[in-house]
Write a protein that holds these residues in place. Structure first.
Motif, PDB file in Angstrom:
ATOM      1  N   ALA A 226       0.824  -1.214   0.000  1.00 36.72           N
ATOM      2  CA  ALA A 226       0.000   0.000   0.000  1.00 36.72           C
ATOM      3  C   ALA A 226       0.855   1.260   0.000  1.00 36.72           C
ATOM      4  CB  ALA A 226      -0.939   0.004   1.195  1.00 36.72           C
ATOM      5  N   LEU A 227       2.043   1.210   0.621  1.00 32.47           N
ATOM      6  CA  LEU A 227       2.919   2.385   0.638  1.00 32.47           C
ATOM      7  C   LEU A 227       3.773   2.465  -0.625  1.00 32.47           C
ATOM      8  CD1 LEU A 227       4.097   2.517   4.370  1.00 32.47           C
ATOM      9  CD2 LEU A 227       2.153   3.637   3.274  1.00 32.47           C
TER      10      LEU A 227
ATOM     11  N   LYS B 102       2.528   1.845  -3.564  1.00 33.97           N
ATOM     12  CA  LYS B 102       1.609   2.267  -4.628  1.00 33.97           C
ATOM     13  C   LYS B 102       1.042   3.644  -4.289  1.00 33.97           C
ATOM     14  CE  LYS B 102       0.240  -2.500  -5.480  1.00 33.97           C
ATOM     15  NZ  LYS B 102      -0.833  -3.479  -5.363  1.00 33.97           N
ATOM     16  N   ALA B 103       0.459   4.297  -5.286  1.00 34.89           N
ATOM     17  CA  ALA B 103      -0.119   5.628  -5.090  1.00 34.89           C
ATOM     18  C   ALA B 103      -1.160   5.611  -3.970  1.00 34.89           C
ATOM     19  CB  ALA B 103      -0.752   6.121  -6.383  1.00 34.89           C
ATOM     20  N   HIS B 104      -1.012   6.544  -3.040  1.00 31.38           N
ATOM     21  CA  HIS B 104      -1.957   6.703  -1.938  1.00 31.38           C
ATOM     22  C   HIS B 104      -1.833   8.123  -1.397  1.00 31.38           C
ATOM     23  CE1 HIS B 104       1.804   5.711   0.102  1.00 31.38           C
ATOM     24  NE2 HIS B 104       1.319   6.321   1.175  1.00 31.38           N
ATOM     25  N   SER B 105      -2.714   8.491  -0.481  1.00 28.15           N
ATOM     26  CA  SER B 105      -2.638   9.821   0.129  1.00 28.15           C
ATOM     27  C   SER B 105      -3.194   9.765   1.537  1.00 28.15           C
ATOM     28  CB  SER B 105      -3.426  10.847  -0.702  1.00 28.15           C
ATOM     29  OG  SER B 105      -4.805  10.527  -0.686  1.00 28.15           O
ATOM     30  N   THR B 106      -2.882  10.792   2.305  1.00 28.79           N
ATOM     31  CA  THR B 106      -3.478  10.927   3.629  1.00 28.79           C
ATOM     32  C   THR B 106      -4.842  11.590   3.459  1.00 28.79           C
ATOM     33  OG1 THR B 106      -2.419  13.060   3.959  1.00 28.79           O
ATOM     34  CG2 THR B 106      -1.252  11.121   4.813  1.00 28.79           C
ATOM     35  N   LYS B 107      -5.622  11.551   4.520  1.00 34.82           N
ATOM     36  CA  LYS B 107      -6.941  12.172   4.495  1.00 34.82           C
ATOM     37  C   LYS B 107      -6.835  13.688   4.651  1.00 34.82           C
ATOM     38  CE  LYS B 107      -9.065   8.115   6.568  1.00 34.82           C
ATOM     39  NZ  LYS B 107      -9.745   7.575   7.730  1.00 34.82           N
TER      40      LYS B 107
ATOM     41  N   GLN C 129      -3.680  14.910   1.624  1.00 34.78           N
ATOM     42  CA  GLN C 129      -4.255  14.526   0.342  1.00 34.78           C
ATOM     43  C   GLN C 129      -3.269  14.555  -0.833  1.00 34.78           C
ATOM     44  OE1 GLN C 129      -7.702  17.308   0.819  1.00 34.78           O
ATOM     45  NE2 GLN C 129      -8.906  15.445   0.547  1.00 34.78           N
TER      46      GLN C 129
ATOM     47  N   VAL D 288      -1.015  12.898  -3.317  1.00 36.11           N
ATOM     48  CA  VAL D 288      -0.826  11.532  -3.799  1.00 36.11           C
ATOM     49  C   VAL D 288       0.671  11.259  -3.945  1.00 36.11           C
ATOM     50  CG1 VAL D 288      -1.315   9.904  -5.662  1.00 36.11           C
ATOM     51  CG2 VAL D 288      -3.057  11.574  -4.977  1.00 36.11           C
TER      52      VAL D 288
ATOM     53  N   HIS E  20       3.984   7.871  -3.375  1.00 36.58           N
ATOM     54  CA  HIS E  20       4.364   6.493  -3.044  1.00 36.58           C
ATOM     55  C   HIS E  20       5.827   6.488  -2.609  1.00 36.58           C
ATOM     56  CE1 HIS E  20       5.725   6.524  -7.314  1.00 36.58           C
ATOM     57  NE2 HIS E  20       6.633   5.655  -6.888  1.00 36.58           N
TER      58      HIS E  20
END
Length: 92
Positions: free
Chosen positions: A19-20, A22-27, A65, A67, A69
C-alpha cells in the motif's frame, strides 16, 4: 516539532507494505512525516511529479491529500508519523 498523534510500525525494505509502494494519500487535515532511521528511500509525489530523497536526520513532510508512493533500492528502516498540523511549522 509537533508530536504525532499516530505512527506506523518501523518497516524495512522487505516489510514495507504494498500500500505504501503504490499511489496513496493521507486524508484531509492529516499531515505525514516520513522518517528514515537507516538507509534511504525515495518519496515520489504524483501531482506535480517530484522526488524527495529521505535519509536519517532529513525527514520529509507529506501534505494532506498529496498523492505519493515510496520507493526503496536497498536496506532501510522507516516509519511514518501522522500529525494534525504541518510538522515542520513548529521547528526551530
Amino acid at each position: 516539532m509537533t508530536e504525532p498523534y499516530k505512527s506506523t510500525p518501523e518497516f524495512d525494505q522487505d516489510s514495507l507494505p504494498d500500500a505504501l509502494r503504490k499511489a496513496h494519500s493521507t486524508k484531509e487535515g492529516v499531515w505525514g512525516l516520513l522518517v528514515v532511521g537507516k538507509g534511504a528511500v525515495r518519496l515520489v509525489f504524483h501531482e506535480p511529479r517530484r522526488e524527495v530523497s529521505v535519509r536519517p536526520g532529513q525527514p520529509a513532510v507529506i501534505p494532506p491529500q498529496a498523492v505519493h508512493h515510496v520507493e526503496t533500492d536497498g536496506p532501510m528502516l522507516m516509519h511514518v508519523e501522522f500529525h494534525t498540523h504541518d510538522p515542520s511549522s513548529a521547528a526551530g
